[in-house]
Design a protein around this motif. Structure first.
Motif, PDB file in Angstrom:
ATOM      1  N   ILE A  33       0.783  -1.256  -0.098  1.00 22.18           N
ATOM      2  CA  ILE A  33       0.083   0.055  -0.256  1.00 22.18           C
ATOM      3  C   ILE A  33       1.103   1.324  -0.096  1.00 22.18           C
ATOM      4  O   ILE A  33       0.612   1.963  -0.757  1.00 22.18           O
ATOM      5  CB  ILE A  33      -0.958   0.152   1.206  1.00 22.18           C
ATOM      6  CG1 ILE A  33      -1.892  -1.079   1.205  1.00 22.18           C
ATOM      7  CG2 ILE A  33      -1.752   1.455   1.325  1.00 22.18           C
ATOM      8  CD1 ILE A  33      -2.844  -1.396   2.350  1.00 22.18           C
ATOM      9  N   ARG A  34       1.968   1.334   0.811  1.00 22.51           N
ATOM     10  CA  ARG A  34       2.771   2.367   1.013  1.00 22.51           C
ATOM     11  C   ARG A  34       3.397   2.641  -0.395  1.00 22.51           C
ATOM     12  O   ARG A  34       3.504   3.734  -0.810  1.00 22.51           O
ATOM     13  CB  ARG A  34       3.655   2.214   2.246  1.00 22.51           C
ATOM     14  CG  ARG A  34       4.652   3.488   2.469  1.00 22.51           C
ATOM     15  CD  ARG A  34       5.369   3.182   3.748  1.00 22.51           C
ATOM     16  NE  ARG A  34       5.683   1.719   4.246  1.00 22.51           N
ATOM     17  CZ  ARG A  34       4.951   0.983   4.804  1.00 22.51           C
ATOM     18  NH1 ARG A  34       3.977   1.386   5.585  1.00 22.51           N
ATOM     19  NH2 ARG A  34       5.537  -0.268   5.420  1.00 22.51           N
ATOM     20  N   SER A  35       4.106   1.619  -0.863  1.00 22.54           N
ATOM     21  CA  SER A  35       4.756   1.837  -2.109  1.00 22.54           C
ATOM     22  C   SER A  35       3.840   2.276  -3.128  1.00 22.54           C
ATOM     23  O   SER A  35       4.200   2.986  -4.081  1.00 22.54           O
ATOM     24  CB  SER A  35       5.708   0.646  -2.409  1.00 22.54           C
ATOM     25  OG  SER A  35       5.007  -0.525  -2.633  1.00 22.54           O
ATOM     26  N   GLY A  36       2.605   1.556  -3.293  1.00 21.29           N
ATOM     27  CA  GLY A  36       1.746   2.092  -4.277  1.00 21.29           C
ATOM     28  C   GLY A  36       1.264   3.394  -4.165  1.00 21.29           C
ATOM     29  O   GLY A  36       1.124   3.949  -5.249  1.00 21.29           O
ATOM     30  N   ARG A  37       1.068   3.693  -3.083  1.00 20.99           N
ATOM     31  CA  ARG A  37       0.468   5.436  -3.003  1.00 20.99           C
ATOM     32  C   ARG A  37       1.772   6.021  -3.507  1.00 20.99           C
ATOM     33  O   ARG A  37       1.553   7.073  -4.277  1.00 20.99           O
ATOM     34  CB  ARG A  37       0.109   5.657  -1.720  1.00 20.99           C
ATOM     35  CG  ARG A  37      -1.223   5.106  -1.088  1.00 20.99           C
ATOM     36  CD  ARG A  37      -1.226   5.349   0.406  1.00 20.99           C
ATOM     37  NE  ARG A  37      -2.508   5.153   1.050  1.00 20.99           N
ATOM     38  CZ  ARG A  37      -2.865   4.760   2.291  1.00 20.99           C
ATOM     39  NH1 ARG A  37      -1.904   4.815   3.153  1.00 20.99           N
ATOM     40  NH2 ARG A  37      -3.824   4.165   2.588  1.00 20.99           N
ATOM     41  N   LYS A  38       3.042   5.928  -3.249  1.00 20.30           N
ATOM     42  CA  LYS A  38       4.144   6.455  -3.492  1.00 20.30           C
ATOM     43  C   LYS A  38       3.984   6.547  -5.136  1.00 20.30           C
ATOM     44  O   LYS A  38       4.310   7.766  -5.882  1.00 20.30           O
ATOM     45  CB  LYS A  38       5.309   5.921  -2.966  1.00 20.30           C
ATOM     46  CG  LYS A  38       6.590   6.882  -3.368  1.00 20.30           C
ATOM     47  CD  LYS A  38       7.683   6.367  -2.916  1.00 20.30           C
ATOM     48  CE  LYS A  38       8.868   7.238  -2.925  1.00 20.30           C
ATOM     49  NZ  LYS A  38      10.286   6.664  -2.489  1.00 20.30           N
ATOM     50  N   LEU A  39       4.053   5.532  -5.605  1.00 19.40           N
ATOM     51  CA  LEU A  39       3.925   5.356  -7.325  1.00 19.40           C
ATOM     52  C   LEU A  39       3.177   6.272  -7.810  1.00 19.40           C
ATOM     53  O   LEU A  39       3.176   7.001  -8.981  1.00 19.40           O
ATOM     54  CB  LEU A  39       3.892   4.041  -7.784  1.00 19.40           C
ATOM     55  CG  LEU A  39       5.123   3.128  -7.528  1.00 19.40           C
ATOM     56  CD1 LEU A  39       4.658   1.591  -7.941  1.00 19.40           C
ATOM     57  CD2 LEU A  39       6.343   3.377  -8.199  1.00 19.40           C
ATOM     58  N   ILE A  40       1.810   6.024  -7.311  1.00 23.98           N
ATOM     59  CA  ILE A  40       0.781   7.014  -7.962  1.00 23.98           C
ATOM     60  C   ILE A  40       0.837   8.534  -7.685  1.00 23.98           C
ATOM     61  O   ILE A  40       0.847   9.334  -8.513  1.00 23.98           O
ATOM     62  CB  ILE A  40      -0.659   6.579  -7.403  1.00 23.98           C
ATOM     63  CG1 ILE A  40      -1.080   5.228  -8.070  1.00 23.98           C
ATOM     64  CG2 ILE A  40      -1.772   7.521  -7.586  1.00 23.98           C
ATOM     65  CD1 ILE A  40      -1.444   4.990  -9.388  1.00 23.98           C
ATOM     66  N   GLU A  41       1.296   8.920  -6.642  1.00 19.93           N
ATOM     67  CA  GLU A  41       1.403  10.120  -6.393  1.00 19.93           C
ATOM     68  C   GLU A  41       2.704  10.875  -7.158  1.00 19.93           C
ATOM     69  O   GLU A  41       2.381  11.889  -7.565  1.00 19.93           O
ATOM     70  CB  GLU A  41       1.838  10.448  -4.715  1.00 19.93           C
ATOM     71  CG  GLU A  41       0.865  10.278  -3.907  1.00 19.93           C
ATOM     72  CD  GLU A  41       1.289  10.038  -2.170  1.00 19.93           C
ATOM     73  OE1 GLU A  41       2.534  10.426  -1.976  1.00 19.93           O
ATOM     74  OE2 GLU A  41       0.585   9.979  -1.429  1.00 19.93           O
TER      75      GLU A  41
END
Length: 166
Positions: free
Chosen positions: A147-155
């Motif tokens: 979740i953390r890395s996925g949010r970072k990629l999208i941001e």
């Protein structure tokens, strides 16, 4: 310089140091992975933009990629899924053999992937509706890191490519 990755797809490399793609989804464990990258170009105006993506699956057994178009709303939809998963981590505890937790992008005309809430997590990539090709990966991932890395990629993609709400 032109590079051919398949007989029908040509990719223009502007410079070896210039970034031409931005990863927006990465689900990986060891050598097994599913990565979705967004090309830098946009088709359409800001309110109705389409982006070419490359969905690449890699494992010791099989590897390949598919290229297709997604709408801005598809990219933002993945972000919404990550937010929902962050609020409701029990979604991954659903019964095995049930429906997929998420289908991305949810369109009948393009390839897509589905995530099944199994232990380990099962990710299934489905080729175009006419191809009937399916490839599954079982990935034992840390959900919080995902979740953390996925949010970072999208941001990063939203910031770099100016993808945002209207």
């Amino acid at each position: 310089m032109l590079q051919s990755s398949s007989p029908t797809a040509l990719e223009v490399c502007l410079s070896p140091n210039r970034k031409t793609r931005t990863d927006i989804i990465r689900i990986a464990e060891g050598t097994d992975s599913l990565v979705v990258s967004l090309d830098r170009g946009v088709v359409g105006d800001h309110n109705d933009s389409w982006h070419r993506v490359r969905m690449e699956i890699s494992s010791d057994f099989v590897g390949g990629h598919l290229s297709f178009m997604v709408a801005r709303s598809d990219i933002l939809g993945w972000s919404e899924f990550l937010e929902r998963l962050g609020r409701e981590p029990d979604l991954l505890d659903a019964d095995e053999g049930g429906p997929p937790l998420v289908v991305w992008p949810y369109q009948d005309r393009t390839p897509y992937f589905q995530i099944y809430p199994e232990d380990p997590l099962r990710v299934e990539v489905v080729g175009s509706p006419m191809s009937r090709v399916r490839v599954s990966l079982s990935l034992d991932i840390d959900v919080d890191d995902f979740i953390r890395s996925g949010r970072k990629l999208i941001e990063e993609a939203v910031r770099e490519l100016e993808i945002g709400g209207s």
